[in-house]
Write a protein that holds these residues in place. Sequence first.
Motif, mmCIF file in Angstrom:
data_model
loop_
_atom_site.group_PDB
_atom_site.id
_atom_site.type_symbol
_atom_site.label_atom_id
_atom_site.label_comp_id
_atom_site.label_asym_id
_atom_site.label_seq_id
_atom_site.Cartn_x
_atom_site.Cartn_y
_atom_site.Cartn_z
ATOM 1 N N GLU A 152 0.815 -1.214 0.000
ATOM 2 C CA GLU A 152 0.000 0.000 0.000
ATOM 3 C C GLU A 152 0.850 1.266 0.000
ATOM 4 O O GLU A 152 0.437 2.284 -0.557
ATOM 5 N N HIS A 153 2.011 1.208 0.607
ATOM 6 C CA HIS A 153 2.899 2.377 0.616
ATOM 7 C C HIS A 153 3.656 2.435 -0.714
ATOM 8 O O HIS A 153 4.272 1.442 -1.130
ATOM 9 N N PRO A 154 3.656 3.572 -1.366
ATOM 10 C CA PRO A 154 4.272 3.658 -2.707
ATOM 11 C C PRO A 154 5.795 3.559 -2.708
ATOM 12 O O PRO A 154 6.379 3.252 -3.744
ATOM 13 N N ALA A 155 6.426 3.852 -1.574
ATOM 14 C CA ALA A 155 7.895 3.808 -1.526
ATOM 15 C C ALA A 155 8.339 2.884 -0.400
ATOM 16 O O ALA A 155 9.011 3.290 0.541
ATOM 17 N N SER A 156 7.934 1.627 -0.495
ATOM 18 C CA SER A 156 8.300 0.648 0.526
ATOM 19 C C SER A 156 9.685 0.076 0.231
ATOM 20 O O SER A 156 10.158 0.074 -0.910
ATOM 21 N N LEU A 157 10.330 -0.410 1.277
ATOM 22 C CA LEU A 157 11.710 -0.868 1.150
ATOM 23 C C LEU A 157 11.959 -2.001 2.139
ATOM 24 O O LEU A 157 11.660 -1.883 3.330
ATOM 25 N N ALA A 158 12.505 -3.109 1.666
ATOM 26 C CA ALA A 158 12.846 -4.255 2.518
ATOM 27 C C ALA A 158 14.363 -4.345 2.668
ATOM 28 O O ALA A 158 15.096 -4.288 1.676
ATOM 29 N N LEU A 159 14.826 -4.485 3.909
ATOM 30 C CA LEU A 159 16.246 -4.617 4.207
ATOM 31 C C LEU A 159 16.497 -5.959 4.874
ATOM 32 O O LEU A 159 15.653 -6.462 5.622
ATOM 33 N N CYS A 160 17.668 -6.517 4.643
ATOM 34 C CA CYS A 160 18.068 -7.747 5.321
ATOM 35 C C CYS A 160 19.570 -7.690 5.557
ATOM 36 O O CYS A 160 20.347 -7.453 4.623
ATOM 37 N N GLY A 161 19.987 -7.876 6.793
ATOM 38 C CA GLY A 161 21.419 -7.811 7.088
ATOM 39 C C GLY A 161 21.695 -8.145 8.537
ATOM 40 O O GLY A 161 20.807 -8.570 9.288
ATOM 41 N N GLY A 162 22.945 -7.930 8.961
ATOM 42 C CA GLY A 162 23.319 -8.217 10.333
ATOM 43 C C GLY A 162 23.248 -9.698 10.632
ATOM 44 O O GLY A 162 23.716 -10.545 9.869
ATOM 45 N N GLN A 163 22.614 -10.030 11.764
ATOM 46 C CA GLN A 163 22.547 -11.438 12.167
ATOM 47 C C GLN A 163 21.695 -12.272 11.214
ATOM 48 O O GLN A 163 21.819 -13.493 11.177
ATOM 49 N N ALA A 164 20.827 -11.620 10.425
ATOM 50 C CA ALA A 164 19.994 -12.368 9.478
ATOM 51 C C ALA A 164 20.803 -12.939 8.327
ATOM 52 O O ALA A 164 20.426 -13.956 7.735
ATOM 53 N N THR A 165 21.907 -12.289 7.976
ATOM 54 C CA THR A 165 22.752 -12.785 6.889
ATOM 55 C C THR A 165 24.012 -13.471 7.399
ATOM 56 O O THR A 165 24.714 -14.117 6.630
ATOM 57 N N ALA A 166 24.314 -13.324 8.690
ATOM 58 C CA ALA A 166 25.516 -13.937 9.266
ATOM 59 C C ALA A 166 25.179 -15.303 9.855
ATOM 60 O O ALA A 166 25.400 -15.570 11.033
ATOM 61 N N GLN A 167 24.610 -16.174 9.044
ATOM 62 C CA GLN A 167 24.229 -17.511 9.478
ATOM 63 C C GLN A 167 24.236 -18.439 8.275
ATOM 64 O O GLN A 167 24.489 -18.015 7.149
ATOM 65 N N VAL A 168 23.942 -19.693 8.508
ATOM 66 C CA VAL A 168 23.984 -20.691 7.452
ATOM 67 C C VAL A 168 23.037 -20.327 6.310
ATOM 68 O O VAL A 168 23.369 -20.480 5.129
#
Length: 559
Positions: A337-353
């Motif tokens: 619904e928001h015209p300028a939405s943004l998804a981020l992924c990093g930190g402990q979410a990417t520092a794993q298997v």
Amino acid sequence: MRSLLKRSIKRRDLLKYFGASLAGPAFKNLFRYKKVAAERLVSYVIPPEGVVPGLPNWYSSVCRQCAAGCGIQVKILEGRAKKIEGNPDFPVNYGSLCARGQAGLQVLYNPDRIKGPQLKVDGKFQKISWSRALSIASKRLSEIKAQEGEDSIHFLTEPLRGSLGSLFSTFAGGFETNVFSYDFTNDAGLMEANLRSFGEERFANYDIANSDYILSFGADFLDTWSSPVKHSKSFGQMRDGLVGKEGGRGRLVHLEPRLSVTGASADVWLAINPGTEGILALAIANVIIDEKLFDKSLGIDRAEWKKALENYSPKKASAESGVPKAEIVKIAREFIEHPASLALCGGQATAQVHGTSNAMAANILNFLAGNVGKKGGVFFNSPSPLDNNIEQSITVKGLSELSDKMAATEVAALLVYNVNPVFNMPEAVRFDENLRNVGFIVSFSSFMDETTAMADLILPSHTYLESWGDFVPLVDGGRRAVGLMQPVVMPVFNTRPVGDVLLSLAKNISGLPASLPEKKYFDFLKNSWKALYESVRESNQVEESFELFWEKSVQRGGW
């Protein structure tokens, strides 16, 4: 005793005794020659050039406390660095600076710095001269190159995005071996995800300032992730820019097992079960596909997507992540619904298997929302204007393989610069144990860390406040910025720039002098910037001479 107390001393006798007590030491030293070092007081009525007593000078440079590469300005008062602030002209931090950056003076004046070259003899380090240290290093490397083979020499450094990376690559090229760069905190999984998702093995630029809805999967961008100063300023701009508009100040939803700084600043923080970030992202994508909320201009095959996401229903994701099903559906609808939405992924979410998979799931959300390459979305940095940079080229798996090589005595020499794998690597890798099998270890560290303590020879380098250099920021807002470092003070201890050390070694190792004719790293750096100037002049029609371009770049702290 009473007779002594009753005895009186005449005034004349008292003066005689007092004079004799003073004359005794004088007569003792009268016939003894004692050389006293001459001391001179230097009046600041005629101060050194460029110094005005009581008035500070400010010098532009680049912070190297993390990989962000913020621009800084250092306050110098009568030859000593007093304060570090952000450079308002640098297009990463625009004058702001974090606590770590301001603490850079503690690195410069730290009494625990290694104060000069050291050689390990019988298990203990001994101070030696630079000439002897360089002679030992060049002799041993030449012997190993001739006897063990060039592939037995390995280089392990921090990521070098600038001219120093080019120097390391050229130096290692003389041995026909590679330089492996490693950063324990770098998001290798995220860059791998970007390569698989978008064909770009680079760190993405997230336009937080122009976004109105941020969905963060473990990316603590307000504290330590990526470029926290830049992201903090952008987040503030997002909040301020949306005041008075419909929907308020934008919205930040943060999903992370622990309450981080970003989680505490979020409108909604959901304490999810560890390792379920990717599952949640795919469940959100499932809702977007199921309810036909995706960007129709993408022309995707809905049936194919629905089949691919059928195992990631909100109900299943809720059971695994601990997030209510209704909350997952709500987030999916808000995100679209928001015209300028943004998804981020990093930190402990990417520092794993499953780090790469988690980041790819977040990339899917950005794709379905149609915000890739758009304002308020995600786009990629322009290619670096400086070639031959050493980005992260070795992961934990790669270091494990290097450890296995050391165990098999296939590594005869290891040169280490600003990395500490003995401390960072898991104990199961046995990096410290296998490092003992390396015949010759050289460390360029400024501090006695765990890896440096196992070295045979230490050639301590300057800190970034004492050195010439340049650095390409991790994220730059698409402006292709390059930071330029300059020495803001004289060297505090008997250290040398690592670039100068490599060039000195190259002069005494066969096969290297021809590829590295420069005597000083400053000359190498300036030649690198001449190539940058030529490319800039062709594209931006810069009319001034190179010397003027160089002078302005030094003053601004970069280009």
